[in-house]
Every structure is written in structure tokens, then in C-alpha cells.
Design a protein around this motif. Structure first.
Motif, PDB file in Angstrom:
ATOM      1  N   PHE A  71      99.919 -61.104  13.634  1.00 45.85           N
ATOM      2  CA  PHE A  71     100.692 -60.224  14.503  1.00 45.85           C
ATOM      3  C   PHE A  71     102.031 -60.880  14.830  1.00 45.85           C
ATOM      4  O   PHE A  71     102.125 -62.096  14.999  1.00 45.85           O
ATOM      5  N   PHE A  72     103.085 -60.064  14.936  1.00 47.02           N
ATOM      6  CA  PHE A  72     104.415 -60.536  15.293  1.00 47.02           C
ATOM      7  C   PHE A  72     104.980 -59.642  16.408  1.00 47.02           C
ATOM      8  O   PHE A  72     104.773 -58.422  16.399  1.00 47.02           O
ATOM      9  N   HIS A  73     105.726 -60.247  17.341  1.00 48.84           N
ATOM     10  CA  HIS A  73     106.543 -59.480  18.290  1.00 48.84           C
ATOM     11  C   HIS A  73     107.944 -59.420  17.703  1.00 48.84           C
ATOM     12  O   HIS A  73     108.577 -60.458  17.469  1.00 48.84           O
ATOM     13  N   LYS A 114     108.362 -64.066   8.394  1.00 49.26           N
ATOM     14  CA  LYS A 114     107.547 -64.639   7.343  1.00 49.26           C
ATOM     15  C   LYS A 114     106.207 -65.081   7.927  1.00 49.26           C
ATOM     16  O   LYS A 114     106.115 -65.409   9.116  1.00 49.26           O
ATOM     17  N   MET A 115     105.187 -65.110   7.095  1.00 50.60           N
ATOM     18  CA  MET A 115     103.877 -65.530   7.551  1.00 50.60           C
ATOM     19  C   MET A 115     103.934 -66.985   8.014  1.00 50.60           C
ATOM     20  O   MET A 115     104.575 -67.835   7.386  1.00 50.60           O
ATOM     21  N   ASN A 116     103.264 -67.258   9.149  1.00 51.35           N
ATOM     22  CA  ASN A 116     103.137 -68.616   9.689  1.00 51.35           C
ATOM     23  C   ASN A 116     104.477 -69.292   9.947  1.00 51.35           C
ATOM     24  O   ASN A 116     104.632 -70.506   9.791  1.00 51.35           O
ATOM     25  N   GLN A 117     105.465 -68.507  10.364  1.00 50.15           N
ATOM     26  CA  GLN A 117     106.768 -69.089  10.696  1.00 50.15           C
ATOM     27  C   GLN A 117     106.670 -69.908  11.982  1.00 50.15           C
ATOM     28  O   GLN A 117     105.772 -69.712  12.801  1.00 50.15           O
ATOM     29  N   ASP A 118     107.636 -70.820  12.163  1.00 44.88           N
ATOM     30  CA  ASP A 118     107.593 -71.753  13.297  1.00 44.88           C
ATOM     31  C   ASP A 118     108.305 -71.228  14.535  1.00 44.88           C
ATOM     32  O   ASP A 118     108.772 -71.994  15.346  1.00 44.88           O
ATOM     33  N   GLY A 119     108.443 -69.972  14.707  1.00 47.55           N
ATOM     34  CA  GLY A 119     109.148 -69.395  15.849  1.00 47.55           C
ATOM     35  C   GLY A 119     109.915 -68.173  15.408  1.00 47.55           C
ATOM     36  O   GLY A 119     109.906 -67.802  14.230  1.00 47.55           O
ATOM     37  N   ALA A 120     110.593 -67.558  16.360  1.00 48.87           N
ATOM     38  CA  ALA A 120     111.325 -66.327  16.076  1.00 48.87           C
ATOM     39  C   ALA A 120     112.453 -66.586  15.076  1.00 48.87           C
ATOM     40  O   ALA A 120     113.147 -67.598  15.140  1.00 48.87           O
ATOM     41  N   ASP A 173     113.335 -52.897   5.513  1.00 40.70           N
ATOM     42  CA  ASP A 173     113.660 -53.220   6.903  1.00 40.70           C
ATOM     43  C   ASP A 173     112.423 -53.501   7.730  1.00 40.70           C
ATOM     44  O   ASP A 173     112.512 -54.051   8.826  1.00 40.70           O
ATOM     45  N   MET A 174     111.254 -53.118   7.219  1.00 42.88           N
ATOM     46  CA  MET A 174     109.994 -53.360   7.916  1.00 42.88           C
ATOM     47  C   MET A 174     109.183 -54.375   7.118  1.00 42.88           C
ATOM     48  O   MET A 174     108.672 -54.070   6.050  1.00 42.88           O
ATOM     49  N   ALA A 175     109.110 -55.601   7.599  1.00 42.81           N
ATOM     50  CA  ALA A 175     108.366 -56.689   6.956  1.00 42.81           C
ATOM     51  C   ALA A 175     109.003 -57.151   5.655  1.00 42.81           C
ATOM     52  O   ALA A 175     108.320 -57.614   4.739  1.00 42.81           O
ATOM     53  N   GLY A 176     110.338 -57.057   5.559  1.00 44.59           N
ATOM     54  CA  GLY A 176     111.029 -57.356   4.311  1.00 44.59           C
ATOM     55  C   GLY A 176     110.924 -58.794   3.849  1.00 44.59           C
ATOM     56  O   GLY A 176     111.076 -59.087   2.664  1.00 44.59           O
ATOM     57  N   GLY A 177     110.672 -59.742   4.763  1.00 45.13           N
ATOM     58  CA  GLY A 177     110.585 -61.140   4.388  1.00 45.13           C
ATOM     59  C   GLY A 177     109.202 -61.591   3.942  1.00 45.13           C
ATOM     60  O   GLY A 177     109.037 -62.733   3.494  1.00 45.13           O
TER      61      GLY A 177
END
Length: 384
Positions: A71-73, A114-120, A173-177
Motif C-alpha cells: 500500500f502507498f499513500h 516503486k516497490m519497497n522504496q525508502d520513503g516518499a 500516471d497510475m503506478a507508472g514506476g
């Protein structure tokens, strides 16, 4: 050994959409008091009227790439959080001048997560969208100068469905990374495997728009180092129908874009038809000729949407489903497909749109077997 590809079905997508909606509601902030205080905006000169507007567009995004889920905000890059200052003044009944300063501020943009990114992700500051002025003559048209929409920008994105805040032809534009996964690890991202070829975006340019002639408007813009585009738009209402359409040709082959960035020429367009009953159809397509001797195939995409919207109650409601295919965008012989389902509810009294939508993305590439990517988002856009 054959690697089993993870498939996602439409019932699974709908179930994920419901889960995201519940999470979004659980994280919703308390509603602000509905109070209206007297306020005003004053320009620095009596000759120009200044108006301030903008929006905040936030959501909760769920992604499953076949290897992991999260999940992402997020800030919804379909229509980013932004602030706008518009100045306008008249020299005479026929001649007017205007200025636009529009900036955005996205924390955790849906286009870059991106999945498991280290912050916003994203810039921790305002970034430019429009910094421009124009001179307008009722009979001779409008001349634009500065950073803003090129003539071809938006020509792949004509959409009367009422669901563009959550789903339109710019699906990256939705989840492009988010990157496709298989037994060999990460592959290309959604944004790398797909493009809707929407002209030359926004840029520093000189642009001219003709006046409206029986629903037709012709535009052209000149950008640095020989890049240029031209677009024709047509809008009309007839027999219970509303029609919007656009067609564009763009070239940036003469522009120095930096190492690894190659020029191209392309043609693209879109059309959307809305009936008084609320039923609507939208389509878009484009083909690009890249300046790349290593490529044998020209990238191509097409997009289709069917929707229905109605009024009443607290505001208009819109639903839609769409499908897109893009071939040879990242590599020759690639075939990217995506389909989605969307719901948007307006709340007119507070200038708010509540939305829920989901997509399943698939990429077929020679020699690799990628898992599907499921992305589901719920959120709200509040305009001021």
C-alpha cells in the motif's frame, strides 16, 4: 522448466478495489468545518484582475506485481496537487492579455512510486507546470509565450466520460514506476513499456491558436532547436450528442535532449462522444517514428473506453471500463496491454470528487514471462 505466469482476473481486481476503498476510508482525515469566511485576492495593479485556484488530490494505492504487494499513500498524478495564479486584463473590447503561473507539489506521485522504496518519491518543493502569458484578439486568435502546453499537448486525452481523474489514456500516471517481474528479476516499468504519445507535453514555446471556426481550432507551436507541432481540434453538439476530438503531428528530431534521448516524429489523436442519456465512448491512438537506427518497428498504441454517467443526488456519478494496447514501445516485439474499471462520485456542495479504480497490466516480451501487475486506487480531489 516453464515459469508459471501470475494472472489476475476481473473479479480479483474488483475485490482489490473494495479493499483499497476500505483502507482509504480508514485513513481519511476528519472533515473540516464547513465554514466560509470573507476573503479576497488583491492584484498589485488595478489594470489586471488576479484569481487564485488549485486543487489537492490524494489517494491510497495498492499494487501487486506478482512478487510482492504494498500500500502507498500517494498524490494522484492523473491530476496532481497544484496551485494556480491567473491574471487577466483588457486593452479594448477585442484585445486582452493574460498570465498564468501554475505549479504542482507532489509527495509520492503515482507516476514514480516503486516497490519497497525508502520513503516518499518526488521533489520536496514546487515544480513548474505553466509560467506563461498570452495576447488574445477575438478575430485573429491567441498568441502564447512561455512555459505551457504545446499545441499537441492533450490531443491523446480528449475524454468526456467524467472518469479522467482516476482513469484515462495516460495510464502510466497510475503506478507508472512499478516494474514487471519474472524469474529473472525486474523488467521495465509500466511507464517505460507504455506511452500514449500525447504530443510534446508542456515546454517553453511560442504558440498560436486560431479563433474558433464552426467548432474547429488550429494550433501550432515552436520550441527550441527545431522542435515543433501542429494540432487540429473539433468540438460540437448535435442531435443529443456532444463531440470532442483532436489530431496532432509533432517532431522533436532537431532537439538536443541529452545522452540517450533520441528524437522522433509522431501522429496521434483522440475522440470522445457523449450522448444525453449519459452513455459515452472514447478512443485514442498514435504512432511514433523514433530516430533510432537500432529499432525496426515503429511504436504504436490504441485506447478505448466505454462509460455511463448520470446526475442527481449530491452530484454526478460516472462509471467506465477501458482497454489499451501498446506495441514496440520499449523494445521491438513488445506487446503491452492494460484494462481497468473506474467509479467517480462528485459532491458538488464541497467541490469534491471521490474516486475508485483499478487496472491490470500485462507485458509480453520475447524470452521473458512477466507476472501481471494489479494497481488499485481510491482517493479524493478537492478543488478551490
Amino acid at each position: 522448466m516453464t515459469t508459471r505466469r501470475k494472472k489476475h482476473s476481473m473479479p480479483e481486481l474488483v475485490a482489490a478495489m473494495v479493499a483499497v476503498a476500505l483502507v482509504a476510508l480508514g485513513h481519511a482525515a476528519p472533515a473540516a468545518a464547513n465554514q466560509h469566511e470573507s476573503a479576497g485576492v488583491t492584484s498589485g495593479t488595478d489594470s489586471i484582475k488576479l484569481s487564485v485556484s488549485g486543487q489537492v488530490n490524494r489517494g491510497v494505492l495498492y499494487v501487486d506485481d506478482g512478487a510482492d504487494d504494498q500500500f502507498f499513500h500517494v498524490d494522484n498524478d492523473n491530476s496532481s496537487t497544484r496551485l494556480r495564479f491567473v491574471g487577466s486584463g483588457s486593452f479594448s473590447e477585442d484585445i486582452s492579455v493574460g498570465t498564468i503561473i501554475e505549479v504542482q507539489f507532489e509527495s509520492n506521485s503515482t507516476a514514480n512510486i516503486k516497490m519497497n522504496q525508502d520513503g516518499a518519491t518526488g521533489d520536496d518543493n514546487f515544480t513548474q507546470r505553466k509560467l506563461e502569458l498570452y495576447f488574445d484578439h477575438k478575430r485573429f486568435g491567441r498568441l502564447w509565450l512561455g512555459q505551457g502546453d504545446t499545441a499537441s499537448n492533450g490531443t491523446s486525452e480528449v475524454d468526456l466520460s467524467g472518469t479522467g481523474v482516476i482513469g484515462y489514456s495516460g495510464i502510466a500516471d497510475m503506478a507508472g514506476g512499478i516494474e514487471f517481474q519474472d524469474a529473472g528479476g525486474a523488467g521495465p516499468s509500466i511507464g517505460t513499456a507504455f506511452t500514449n504519445m500525447d504530443g510534446l507535453s508542456r515546454d517553453d514555446r511560442l504558440r498560436y491558436d486560431t479563433p474558433n471556426f464552426a467548432g474547429f481550432k488550429l494550433s501550432g507551436s515552436l520550441i527550441e532547436n527545431g522542435a515543433a507541432d501542429v494540432a487540429l481540434r473539433y468540438n460540437a453538439t448535435f442531435g443529443g450528442f456532444e463531440l470532442g476530438s483532436a489530431l496532432a503531428y509533432a517532431s522533436n528530431n532537431g532537439r538536443d535532449q541529452g545522452p540517450g534521448d533520441l528524437g522522433f516524429t509522431q501522429i496521434n489523436g483522440s475522440v470522445s462522444l457523449l450522448h444525453d442519456s449519459g452513455f459515452n465512448l472514447t478512443g485514442a491512438a498514435g504512432q511514433r517514428d523514433p530516430d533510432d537506427p537500432a529499432r525496426n518497428d515503429d511504436p504504436f498504441f490504441w485506447y478505448a473506453k466505454v462509460g455511463y454517467k448520470w446526475g442527481g443526488g449530491i452530484g454526478g456519478t460516472a462509471i467506465a471500463v477501458d482497454y489499451t494496447q501498446a506495441d514496440d514501445v520499449d523494445e521491438d516485439n513488445d506487446e503491452f496491454t492494460s484494462y481497468g474499471i473506474f467509479l467517480v462520485q462528485k459532491v458538488d456542495k464541497i467541490a469534491t470528487e471521490l474516486y475508485l479504480g483499478g487496472r491490470i497490466h500485462q507485458l509480453d516480451r520475447t524470452g521473458r514471462t512477466f507476472d501481471d501487475i494489479t494497481a488499485v486506487m481510491a482517493g479524493a480531489r478537492v478543488k478551490f
